[in-house]
Design a protein around this motif. Sequence first.
Motif, PDB file in Angstrom:
ATOM      1  N   MET A 115      56.052  28.869  30.532  1.00 30.95           N
ATOM      2  CA  MET A 115      55.320  29.590  30.099  1.00 30.95           C
ATOM      3  C   MET A 115      54.798  31.232  30.955  1.00 30.95           C
ATOM      4  O   MET A 115      55.778  32.385  30.995  1.00 30.95           O
ATOM      5  N   TYR A 116      53.931  31.156  31.783  1.00 38.33           N
ATOM      6  CA  TYR A 116      54.504  32.139  33.112  1.00 38.33           C
ATOM      7  C   TYR A 116      54.918  31.108  33.998  1.00 38.33           C
ATOM      8  O   TYR A 116      54.038  30.157  34.928  1.00 38.33           O
ATOM      9  N   SER A 117      56.416  31.323  33.773  1.00 39.18           N
ATOM     10  CA  SER A 117      57.191  30.653  34.826  1.00 39.18           C
ATOM     11  C   SER A 117      57.334  30.878  36.325  1.00 39.18           C
ATOM     12  O   SER A 117      57.610  29.953  36.969  1.00 39.18           O
ATOM     13  N   ASP A 118      56.887  32.369  36.720  1.00 35.96           N
ATOM     14  CA  ASP A 118      56.629  32.130  38.469  1.00 35.96           C
ATOM     15  C   ASP A 118      54.919  32.672  38.690  1.00 35.96           C
ATOM     16  O   ASP A 118      55.313  34.004  38.458  1.00 35.96           O
ATOM     17  N   PRO A 119      54.557  31.740  39.663  1.00 42.93           N
ATOM     18  CA  PRO A 119      52.681  32.277  39.921  1.00 42.93           C
ATOM     19  C   PRO A 119      53.283  33.069  40.887  1.00 42.93           C
ATOM     20  O   PRO A 119      52.567  34.201  41.031  1.00 42.93           O
ATOM     21  N   THR A 120      53.939  32.892  42.282  1.00 43.22           N
ATOM     22  CA  THR A 120      54.532  34.613  42.811  1.00 43.22           C
ATOM     23  C   THR A 120      54.740  35.502  41.839  1.00 43.22           C
ATOM     24  O   THR A 120      53.332  36.280  42.374  1.00 43.22           O
ATOM     25  N   VAL A 121      55.360  35.762  41.098  1.00 43.80           N
ATOM     26  CA  VAL A 121      55.202  37.613  40.642  1.00 43.80           C
ATOM     27  C   VAL A 121      54.262  37.206  39.916  1.00 43.80           C
ATOM     28  O   VAL A 121      53.295  38.103  39.774  1.00 43.80           O
ATOM     29  N   TYR A 122      53.669  36.104  38.941  1.00 46.81           N
ATOM     30  CA  TYR A 122      52.535  35.910  38.074  1.00 46.81           C
ATOM     31  C   TYR A 122      50.753  37.412  39.055  1.00 46.81           C
ATOM     32  O   TYR A 122      50.802  37.795  38.805  1.00 46.81           O
ATOM     33  N   ASP A 123      51.447  36.640  40.754  1.00 46.25           N
ATOM     34  CA  ASP A 123      49.865  37.194  40.733  1.00 46.25           C
ATOM     35  C   ASP A 123      50.605  38.536  41.998  1.00 46.25           C
ATOM     36  O   ASP A 123      49.643  38.801  41.952  1.00 46.25           O
ATOM     37  N   ILE A 124      51.222  38.336  42.136  1.00 46.84           N
ATOM     38  CA  ILE A 124      52.433  40.121  42.625  1.00 46.84           C
ATOM     39  C   ILE A 124      51.290  41.084  41.241  1.00 46.84           C
ATOM     40  O   ILE A 124      50.726  42.112  41.221  1.00 46.84           O
ATOM     41  N   LEU A 125      51.826  40.654  40.423  1.00 46.47           N
ATOM     42  CA  LEU A 125      51.463  41.523  38.862  1.00 46.47           C
ATOM     43  C   LEU A 125      49.801  42.012  38.587  1.00 46.47           C
ATOM     44  O   LEU A 125      49.548  43.205  37.877  1.00 46.47           O
ATOM     45  N   HIS A 126      49.116  40.647  39.102  1.00 45.76           N
ATOM     46  CA  HIS A 126      47.418  40.406  37.795  1.00 45.76           C
ATOM     47  C   HIS A 126      46.418  40.524  39.200  1.00 45.76           C
ATOM     48  O   HIS A 126      45.574  40.333  38.972  1.00 45.76           O
ATOM     49  N   THR A 127      47.212  40.383  40.423  1.00 45.59           N
ATOM     50  CA  THR A 127      45.627  40.358  41.445  1.00 45.59           C
ATOM     51  C   THR A 127      45.565  42.079  41.744  1.00 45.59           C
ATOM     52  O   THR A 127      44.043  42.227  41.948  1.00 45.59           O
ATOM     53  N   PRO A 128      46.175  43.341  41.213  1.00 44.50           N
ATOM     54  CA  PRO A 128      45.652  44.056  41.825  1.00 44.50           C
ATOM     55  C   PRO A 128      44.393  44.552  41.160  1.00 44.50           C
ATOM     56  O   PRO A 128      44.773  44.434  39.473  1.00 44.50           O
ATOM     57  N   GLY A 129      43.117  44.975  41.184  1.00 47.57           N
ATOM     58  CA  GLY A 129      42.235  45.417  39.967  1.00 47.57           C
ATOM     59  C   GLY A 129      41.516  44.000  40.144  1.00 47.57           C
ATOM     60  O   GLY A 129      40.424  44.118  39.620  1.00 47.57           O
ATOM     61  N   THR A 130      41.675  42.884  41.184  1.00 47.66           N
ATOM     62  CA  THR A 130      40.677  42.040  40.431  1.00 47.66           C
ATOM     63  C   THR A 130      39.475  41.598  41.058  1.00 47.66           C
ATOM     64  O   THR A 130      38.560  41.326  40.710  1.00 47.66           O
ATOM     65  N   SER A 131      39.272  42.702  42.275  1.00 52.28           N
ATOM     66  CA  SER A 131      38.007  43.088  42.926  1.00 52.28           C
ATOM     67  C   SER A 131      37.449  43.407  42.040  1.00 52.28           C
ATOM     68  O   SER A 131      35.885  43.038  41.712  1.00 52.28           O
ATOM     69  N   GLU A 132      37.751  44.702  41.216  1.00 52.15           N
ATOM     70  CA  GLU A 132      36.978  45.491  40.230  1.00 52.15           C
ATOM     71  C   GLU A 132      36.455  44.671  39.326  1.00 52.15           C
ATOM     72  O   GLU A 132      35.178  44.318  38.872  1.00 52.15           O
ATOM     73  N   GLU A 133      37.639  43.601  38.771  1.00 53.22           N
ATOM     74  CA  GLU A 133      37.579  42.482  37.683  1.00 53.22           C
ATOM     75  C   GLU A 133      35.927  42.092  38.195  1.00 53.22           C
ATOM     76  O   GLU A 133      35.245  41.737  37.083  1.00 53.22           O
ATOM     77  N   VAL A 134      36.226  41.254  39.097  1.00 55.22           N
ATOM     78  CA  VAL A 134      35.012  39.777  40.057  1.00 55.22           C
ATOM     79  C   VAL A 134      33.820  41.817  39.318  1.00 55.22           C
ATOM     80  O   VAL A 134      33.530  40.821  39.777  1.00 55.22           O
ATOM     81  N   ASP A 135      33.515  42.453  40.236  1.00 54.76           N
ATOM     82  CA  ASP A 135      32.357  43.156  40.431  1.00 54.76           C
ATOM     83  C   ASP A 135      31.755  42.898  38.464  1.00 54.76           C
ATOM     84  O   ASP A 135      30.901  42.864  38.523  1.00 54.76           O
ATOM     85  N   THR A 136      32.628  43.286  37.740  1.00 51.92           N
ATOM     86  CA  THR A 136      32.384  43.308  36.593  1.00 51.92           C
ATOM     87  C   THR A 136      31.677  42.283  36.439  1.00 51.92           C
ATOM     88  O   THR A 136      30.859  41.724  35.246  1.00 51.92           O
TER      89      THR A 136
END
Length: 244
Positions: A1-22
């Motif tokens: 379903m989410y075939s490639d973890p590296t690709v997933y991580d490249i796409l979704h890591t930006p903004g994670t710090s602000e998300e965790v702050d929230t």
Amino acid sequence: MYSDPTVYDILHTPGTSEEVDTYLWIVSKHLQLNKSLKWLEPACGTGRCLRLLAQRGYYVAGFDIDQEMIRYSKNSGLACELFEADMIDFNSQLQCKFDIAFNPFNSIRHLHSDEAMLKHLEQVSQSLNTGGLYLVGISLSDYDNDVPEEDIWTGSRDDCKVTQVVNYLPPDQISRLETVISHILVENKDEHINETYKLRSYNKLEWTELVANSPFEVVGSYDSLGIQAGSRKLIYQIEVLRTI
Ligand SMILES: C[S@@+](CC[C@H](N)C(=O)[O-])C[C@H]1O[C@@H](n2cnc3c(N)ncnc32)[C@H](O)[C@@H]1O
């Protein structure tokens, strides 16, 4: 379903710090925030949030149904309880109880029936200490007014640039399944990855009724910036559940 973890991580890591702050901000509205709080993420994917929480000094743990996601999160240097499990059956693998569980990005909607959701909520409630919270990131449907939507995500790491276009086809109230069609382009490899999957839908009433049948109550609703939802109709919200 989410075939490639590296690709997933490249796409979704930006903004994670602000998300965790929230998440920290929201939690602080319901619990005394301190570094002894333990965090659990069901369906943790590559562990992008857990990595940051661990760096900030919290005890964290996570699991995912996808072996490759768990392998990626372990290889990324995340040294914590990480294991492969289904959201409906994970409790026996946990080594301790937690104060906060969190489940962003509509992952909970991968469970396709009320029965599965109630099993999941039962397991989460058993994994939490008294007064513990479950933060659930969810988009609620409005069956008569939903229209097809599109999201575009981009990210890059080293020489790898990735673009994802995601189309969401609205569910009807009979099937209660939204179709998600994802097209990913990995530019340096000229690789195209196409995936289609279904997410179970909930309108406000269906969600309220589901939670009412679970060991939880809703104690807060926030937008993705941590502002209380109030009467606003949001595209995505963070529901704060507490065990009754
Ligand atoms: C949208 S990703 C979110 C990952 C992570 N929570 C994040 O915020 O980056 C959804 C994740 O749910 C996982 N998943 C789907 N169904 C699952 C299930 N039944 N039990 C556990 N994990 C599941 C997928 O493997 C995927 O890693």
